[in-house]
Design an enzyme around this catalytic site. Structure first.
Site, PDB file in Angstrom:
ATOM      1  N   ARG A 151       0.837  -1.195  -0.146  1.00  0.00           N
ATOM      2  CA  ARG A 151      -0.084  -0.041  -0.004  1.00  0.00           C
ATOM      3  C   ARG A 151       0.842   1.364   0.085  1.00  0.00           C
ATOM      4  O   ARG A 151       0.287   2.379   0.127  1.00  0.00           O
ATOM      5  CB  ARG A 151      -1.031   0.154   1.235  1.00  0.00           C
ATOM      6  CG  ARG A 151      -1.958  -1.043   1.120  1.00  0.00           C
ATOM      7  CD  ARG A 151      -3.178  -0.596   1.859  1.00  0.00           C
ATOM      8  NE  ARG A 151      -2.877  -0.486   3.305  1.00  0.00           N
ATOM      9  CZ  ARG A 151      -3.864  -0.492   4.351  1.00  0.00           C
ATOM     10  NH1 ARG A 151      -5.128   0.084   3.823  1.00  0.00           N
ATOM     11  NH2 ARG A 151      -3.712  -0.141   5.495  1.00  0.00           N
ATOM     12  N   ASP A 152       2.290   1.141  -0.100  1.00  0.00           N
ATOM     13  CA  ASP A 152       3.016   2.488  -0.179  1.00  0.00           C
ATOM     14  C   ASP A 152       4.260   2.018  -1.051  1.00  0.00           C
ATOM     15  O   ASP A 152       5.152   2.448  -0.770  1.00  0.00           O
ATOM     16  CB  ASP A 152       3.493   3.155   1.153  1.00  0.00           C
ATOM     17  CG  ASP A 152       3.985   4.452   0.947  1.00  0.00           C
ATOM     18  OD1 ASP A 152       3.596   5.186   0.015  1.00  0.00           O
ATOM     19  OD2 ASP A 152       4.403   4.944   2.028  1.00  0.00           O
ATOM     20  N   LEU A 153       4.009   1.373  -2.315  1.00  0.00           N
ATOM     21  CA  LEU A 153       4.910   1.193  -3.009  1.00  0.00           C
ATOM     22  C   LEU A 153       5.559   2.404  -3.957  1.00  0.00           C
ATOM     23  O   LEU A 153       4.745   2.877  -4.646  1.00  0.00           O
ATOM     24  CB  LEU A 153       4.663   0.121  -4.068  1.00  0.00           C
ATOM     25  CG  LEU A 153       4.486  -1.384  -3.292  1.00  0.00           C
ATOM     26  CD1 LEU A 153       3.869  -2.514  -4.329  1.00  0.00           C
ATOM     27  CD2 LEU A 153       5.826  -1.933  -2.922  1.00  0.00           C
TER      28      LEU A 153
END
Length: 317
Positions: A137-139
């Protein structure tokens, strides 16, 4: 770094497990990150310290630790040395890497060939996370770290979530320029499909050095992301790579490939003509020997002519 948080870090937290903390070099919603060195072995590490100002902070720290530990078998995920928590703090000791991918890209342009090798390993790390039910969720390039040999690993699972296939999330989380449209629109979303979208944006950044958005302000760019208006530098890509990016950044999440399908795409085999998704292989091994990221001119003339791009100043909005 938040000076209030700095004052709250206890002496015991700063010197535990045989490590002595140095200067802080990063801070964010989840805590402050310090350089550290083992007192006896002089081994370097980084230490992430989270202050539990409320119960939700403790819960997020537990999720980050648990999800990172689940993936410690993977050579494509950052390594944890030690972790603990007390009433006020959560502390996680991690292997120190040479740099992150964004910092590296600032000074070193990639050819598409090199980007393919780096991106393959990043995708492998995300695939293994998805296989364990974990969505990152935060690539983004800042959360990909390079070791001394230039090999990338996926790190910072502070925004991750774990669940079954088909689960939906409603928390607006991540970095806006890599977020899928449905996240910014405030809809319930498939976090695994959102990871695929983020990786598609990352691939564009690796090759072109900027995001595939146009706009004169952050608000305008945000609206473009929400409505799926991408402005790709198509001339920088060969056909297979452009086909892959467009598939990964499809506006409808249901139309995006899974990570297994991404890794089975012909682009990773070096093809230059056909553009199609192929059946995922039973065993997805690296189709080429890994080489340290480089900007030397050792590519075939065909790729030299159509794949090399420069960075100059990293794109901004």
């Amino acid at each position: 770094m938040d000076p209030i948080l700095e004052r709250r870090v206890s002496v015991s937290a700063r010197e535990s497990h045989g490590f002595e903390l140095g200067r802080a070099f990063s801070s964010g919603r989840q805590g402050v990150v310090y350089h550290a060195e083992h007192i006896k072995s002089r081994r370097e590490a980084v230490v992430k310290i989270c202050y539990f100002s409320k119960d939700s902070k403790r819960a997020k720290f537990k999720v980050e630790v648990q999800n990172t530990l689940v993936l410690q078998h993977s050579r494509y995920v950052a390594k944890v040395i030690h972790h603990y928590e007390d009433e006020k703090y959560g502390v996680m000791y991690l292997k120190k890497y040479e740099t992150d991918l964004l910092e590296y890209l600032m000074d070193h342009p990639f050819t598409v060939r090199t980007a393919r090798k780096v991106f393959f390993r990043v995708c492998k790390g995300v695939l293994e996370a998805h296989q364990m039910g974990i969505a990152h969720r935060d690539l983004k390039p800042e959360n990909v770290f390079l070791d001394s040999k230039g090999r990338p690993v996926v790190g910072d699972f502070g925004s991750s979530v774990r669940g079954e296939k088909g689960m939906r999330c409603d928390e607006c989380i991540g970095t806006e320029l890599y977020c899928a449209p449905e996240v910014l629109r405030g809809e319930r979303y498939d976090p695994f499909a959102c990871d695929v979208f983020s990786l598609g944006i990352m691939l564009h950044v690796l090759v072109c050095g900027h995001w595939p958005y146009a706009g004169s302000s952050k608000a305008e760019v945000r609206e473009h992301i929400k409505s799926g208006k991408l402005k790709m530098m198509e001339s920088a890509f060969n056909r297979p790579s452009l086909h892959l990016i467009k598939a990964m950044t499809a506006y409808r999440s249901s139309e995006r490939p899974t990570m297994a399908e991404v890794l089975a795409h012909e682009w990773f085999m070096g093809g230059l003509t056909d553009c199609h998704m192929v059946t995922p292989q039973a065993s997805l091994e690296e189709p080429f020997p890994y080489e340290c990221p480089t900007h030397s001119s050792d590519d075939d003339s065909e790729e030299q002519n159509q794949d090399r791009t420069g960075y100059g100043r990293f794109g901004s909005v």
